[in-house]
Enzyme design. Structure first.
Site, mmCIF file in Angstrom:
data_model
loop_
_atom_site.group_PDB
_atom_site.id
_atom_site.type_symbol
_atom_site.label_atom_id
_atom_site.label_comp_id
_atom_site.label_asym_id
_atom_site.label_seq_id
_atom_site.Cartn_x
_atom_site.Cartn_y
_atom_site.Cartn_z
ATOM 1 N N ARG A 1 11.933 2.138 0.632
ATOM 2 C CA ARG A 1 13.230 1.471 0.482
ATOM 3 C C ARG A 1 14.014 1.402 1.788
ATOM 4 O O ARG A 1 14.949 0.604 1.896
ATOM 5 C CB ARG A 1 14.068 2.174 -0.592
ATOM 6 C CG ARG A 1 13.555 1.922 -2.011
ATOM 7 C CD ARG A 1 14.488 2.531 -3.049
ATOM 8 N NE ARG A 1 14.119 2.145 -4.399
ATOM 9 C CZ ARG A 1 13.234 2.794 -5.148
ATOM 10 N NH1 ARG A 1 12.631 3.871 -4.653
ATOM 11 N NH2 ARG A 1 12.956 2.378 -6.367
ATOM 12 N N LEU B 1 3.230 1.273 1.766
ATOM 13 C CA LEU B 1 2.818 2.534 2.392
ATOM 14 C C LEU B 1 3.465 2.752 3.757
ATOM 15 O O LEU B 1 3.647 1.826 4.547
ATOM 16 C CB LEU B 1 1.296 2.561 2.541
ATOM 17 C CG LEU B 1 0.489 2.403 1.240
ATOM 18 C CD1 LEU B 1 -0.992 2.569 1.525
ATOM 19 C CD2 LEU B 1 0.946 3.375 0.163
ATOM 20 N N HIS C 1 3.280 8.473 3.011
ATOM 21 C CA HIS C 1 2.072 8.317 2.191
ATOM 22 C C HIS C 1 0.820 8.721 2.961
ATOM 23 O O HIS C 1 -0.044 9.433 2.446
ATOM 24 C CB HIS C 1 1.904 6.855 1.746
ATOM 25 C CG HIS C 1 2.991 6.343 0.865
ATOM 26 N ND1 HIS C 1 3.926 5.437 1.303
ATOM 27 C CD2 HIS C 1 3.292 6.598 -0.439
ATOM 28 C CE1 HIS C 1 4.748 5.151 0.302
ATOM 29 N NE2 HIS C 1 4.396 5.838 -0.757
#
Length: 252
Positions: free
Chosen positions: A185, A31, A35
């Site tokens: 990522r 997260l 998010h």
């Protein structure tokens, strides 16, 4: 905050809250502020907020990408607890796929373009797991970021095609000050990679031609998967330091 691991456990809790307005944010963990912006919006607009954490293997065509996905369940739960999330749904593969992924939902057109062109089966995994999560959680509202706009449009189509009783709410991309779209990522990039990655948004937001934008990305060090305009939106996916990054901008 309650952590729910099985469908049966959720049904027991759902029976107590089914008359409340339920907001849902599905995640794969790892997260970040992207998010949490969705979660805050859900908390603001609903009486109950449920967040799922499930690293869905069926949407990964690259096993190494799955194995190196940067997520830590305990860290994520600490973030959710501070946000005052009501429920975390954290199932295992066997809970989500009691059929061992024999039944699959596919879309035949848009899912074959962009990310779907080079990631076979990716959107089958996305559509199937989201359908399952919607059927389990039964939310009134579900929140999705616009960073993966192709995914949002496919889920919008899923809801319409199967007459699902849930409202999808798209939320703006959350970016660093540099313009870099937040992504789990990004944690896989080096410090220098983060600086280079910030150029994606700068380039695709410029007034240059599509061909020039592609050349600018290549010259900056990216390996292009695609850079394509569909209707009034420009989509891009590119690799940097072996990490696949996506972004999009609405065109005027």
């Amino acid at each position: 905050m309650k952590i729910i691991k099985t469908v049966e456990q959720w049904k027991e809790n759902y029976s107590l809250i089914k008359n409340y307005k339920i907001g849902f944010v599905p995640t794969m963990g790892g997260l970040h502020e992207g998010h949490t912006s969705l979660i805050r919006k859900s908390i603001e607009e609903n009486q109950i907020t449920v967040v799922s954490i499930y690293l869905n293997p069926t949407q990964f065509n690259d096993k190494n990408d799955l194995l190196t996905y940067p997520a830590n369940f305990e860290d994520d739960c600490k973030i959710l607890d501070k946000l005052n999330v009501d429920f975390v749904f954290a199932p295992t593969y066997d809970v989500i796929y009691p059929d061992n992924y024999k039944y699959v939902i596919s879309e035949k057109e848009f899912s074959k373009l962009l990310c779907g062109a080079t990631r076979p089966g990716h959107f089958d995994g996305v559509l199937t797991v989201v359908m399952k999560l919607f059927n389990i959680i039964k939310p009134n509202n579900a929140y999705f970021g616009e960073k993966d706009y192709q995914q949002y449009k496919l889920l919008e189509g899923l809801v319409k095609a199967f007459f699902l009783d849930v409202k999808l709410i798209p939320c703006p991309i959350i970016r660093e000050d540099s313009g870099l779209a937040l992504s789990s990522r990004n944690r896989k990039l080096s410090k220098e990679g983060i600086k280079i990655a910030s150029k994606i948004h700068q380039i695709i937001s410029s007034d240059n031609s599509l061909e020039d934008k592609e050349n600018m990305l290549i010259n900056a060090g990216f390996t292009i998967d695609y850079i394509t305009q569909i209707e009034k939106r420009l989509y891009v996916a590119a690799f940097l330091e072996g990490v696949r990054l996506i972004d999009n901008v609405e065109l005027k």
